[in-house]
Design an enzyme around this catalytic site. Structure first.
Site, short mmCIF file in Angstrom:
data_model
loop_
_atom_site.label_atom_id
_atom_site.label_comp_id
_atom_site.label_asym_id
_atom_site.label_seq_id
_atom_site.Cartn_x
_atom_site.Cartn_y
_atom_site.Cartn_z
N ARG A 113 0.85 -1.43 0.06
CA ARG A 113 0.07 0.12 -0.01
C ARG A 113 0.94 1.26 -0.07
NH1 ARG A 113 -2.63 -3.55 3.51
NH2 ARG A 113 -4.77 -4.38 2.56
N LYS A 135 2.11 11.26 -11.09
CA LYS A 135 1.15 10.53 -11.91
C LYS A 135 1.85 9.27 -12.44
CE LYS A 135 -2.05 13.76 -14.42
NZ LYS A 135 -2.44 14.22 -15.82
N GLU A 177 7.51 18.02 -25.68
CA GLU A 177 6.99 18.46 -24.55
C GLU A 177 7.67 19.81 -24.02
OE1 GLU A 177 4.71 17.76 -22.29
OE2 GLU A 177 4.01 15.50 -23.25
N LYS A 205 6.37 23.34 -14.21
CA LYS A 205 5.49 22.11 -13.77
C LYS A 205 5.01 21.85 -12.37
CE LYS A 205 4.10 17.05 -14.48
NZ LYS A 205 4.17 16.06 -15.30
N GLU A 215 -5.40 16.99 -10.47
CA GLU A 215 -6.04 17.50 -11.78
C GLU A 215 -7.47 17.58 -11.74
OE1 GLU A 215 -4.03 15.58 -15.22
OE2 GLU A 215 -5.71 16.62 -16.61
N ARG A 219 -4.18 21.81 -13.64
CA ARG A 219 -3.28 20.71 -13.87
C ARG A 219 -3.25 20.53 -15.41
NH1 ARG A 219 -0.01 15.98 -10.86
NH2 ARG A 219 1.20 15.13 -12.61
N ASN A 223 -1.58 19.68 -20.42
CA ASN A 223 -1.95 18.96 -21.58
C ASN A 223 -2.09 20.04 -22.87
OD1 ASN A 223 -2.33 16.57 -20.35
ND2 ASN A 223 -4.02 17.10 -19.57
N HIS A 226 -2.10 18.79 -26.28
CA HIS A 226 -2.27 17.18 -26.06
C HIS A 226 -3.77 16.62 -26.63
CE1 HIS A 226 1.35 17.47 -23.65
NE2 HIS A 226 1.36 16.18 -23.42
N HIS A 230 -3.23 13.18 -28.72
CA HIS A 230 -3.68 12.03 -28.25
C HIS A 230 -4.53 11.18 -29.69
CE1 HIS A 230 -3.43 13.16 -24.02
NE2 HIS A 230 -2.38 12.57 -24.32
N HIS A 242 4.71 10.36 -29.16
CA HIS A 242 4.02 11.26 -28.30
C HIS A 242 4.47 12.78 -28.32
CE1 HIS A 242 1.60 12.87 -24.89
NE2 HIS A 242 2.68 13.32 -24.53
N1 GLY Z 1 1.75 15.12 -18.04
C1 GLY Z 1 0.73 15.69 -17.47
C2 GLY Z 1 0.78 15.65 -16.18
O1 GLY Z 1 1.52 15.35 -15.53
O2 GLY Z 1 -0.28 16.40 -15.59
#
Ligand code: GLY
Length: 337
Positions: A113, A135, A177, A205, A215, A219, A223, A226, A230, A242
């Site tokens: 956990r 993420k 990016e 970031k 998010e 956040r 994107n 993006h 995508h 990407h």
């Molecule tokens: N790659 C976008 C984020 O980390 O929110």
């Protein structure tokens, strides 16, 4: 030793530092508390950095290719952690590009956990995006990154030495990016050397993640470019990588913002100057794609909560815009055909 830059991701008790520079991997031990007895190093064959963790450690290699970004890989890693006796007082160290840090982070988030994780990013895309912000996740046959967790690392190392052997295409993907950050703030990133520029992207970031870790809203600015990217990745069956797709997505977003009267044509020119001229990235829509199919793919984007949703430039900077009509979107695609 050349310059090392330290950036903090300010998340209260889960705050951590990101160390950027040539040779930064030597300092990975500074992110590992003395109480840690063993480390599980998760990496891939061919990753150019070997971590000299001066505590007992075992190395786990995951396969290359998206098919290995799977729940089966998480199961294998967690079984390996159990066999070596890893506990919650130990650490997972992810050494590699975005796929490695996504997988290592999710295994760390799930095993017992939650076990601390430190990331050593070895690709440009990993340094400016994937390794930062917590993420983690893997793919399902039904889609990319559908299972995962927010699990912040205890520290991140971006060792620029690793970029010296990175294939050109992967460098270009990182540039895709990186180009995005030029439009998130007014900073003159081009005036900075690579270490400073990566550190500044991390800082931008970090500030966005700190304001909206899970998010709920802001956040999503990360994107930028993006939504079309995508769709292009799916429509080209991933022939476009990407970062290459993000480059085209940034130009598309500029056209769409101009068509919807949010920006002037001079700002489209600025997008071309950064994406196409400075970073030398392709800016044309690949031939043979059906614009209506792209619109449908964009409508299904998992970030689209209200019809067609884009991150668009505007008088107050870049922001999330929902409920965009098909007509301007098709017009922007038509300009790029
Ligand atoms: N790659 C976008 C984020 O980390 O929110």
């Amino acid at each position: 030793m050349s310059e090392l830059v330290r950036v903090t991701v300010p998340l209260g008790e889960r705050s951590y530092d990101v160390l950027v520079g040539h040779g930064a991997a030597e300092f990975v031990g500074t992110f590992i508390p003395e109480s840690v007895k063993r480390a599980a190093v998760v990496t891939q064959p061919g990753v150019p950095i070997d971590i000299a963790a001066n505590i007992p450690h075992e190395r786990f290699e995951i396969g290359r290719g998206e098919q290995h970004k799977s729940l089966a890989t998480i199961g294998d890693l967690c079984r390996g952690f159990a066999k070596m006796g890893l506990t919650r007082n130990d650490v997972v160290i992810g050494v590699g590009g975005g796929m490695v840090t996504d997988v290592a982070g999710f295994a760390a988030a799930s095993y017992h956990r939650g076990v601390p994780v430190v990331h050593v990013a070895t690709t440009l895309l990993g340094m400016v995006d994937a390794a930062i912000g917590g993420k983690t996740g893997v793919n399902l046959p039904e889609g990319k990154n559908l299972v995962g967790a927010f699990w912040q690392p205890s520290g991140v190392v971006c060792d620029l030495d690793a970029l010296e052997t990175l294939p050109d295409r992967e460098i270009r993907c990182g540039y895709g990016e990186m180009a995005k950050y030029h439009f998130l703030t007014g900073d003159d990133l081009l005036a900075m050397d690579l270490t400073q520029r990566i550190a500044r992207c991390v800082e931008i970031k970090a500030e966005i993640v700190a304001s909206d870790e899970r998010e709920g809203g802001r956040r999503a600015l990360l994107n930028y470019g993006h939504t079309l990217a995508h769709a292009l990745e799916v429509a080209t069956e991933h022939r476009l990588a990407h970062g290459e797709a993000v480059a085209i997505g940034l130009i598309f977003a500029a056209h769409l913002a101009e068509i919807t009267r949010r920006i002037g044509v001079d700002r489209i020119d600025e997008h071309f100057a950064v994406v196409g001229e400075e970073y030398g990235l392709g800016t044309d829509l690949p031939a043979g794609l059906d614009p209506h199919h792209l619109v449908e793919l964009m409508r299904r984007d998992k970030k689209a909560l209200d019809g067609l949703t884009f991150v668009l430039d505007g008088p107050d900077g870049v922001e999330v815009v929902s409920g965009v009509g098909d007509e301007p979107v098709l017009a922007a695609l038509d300009r790029m055909a």
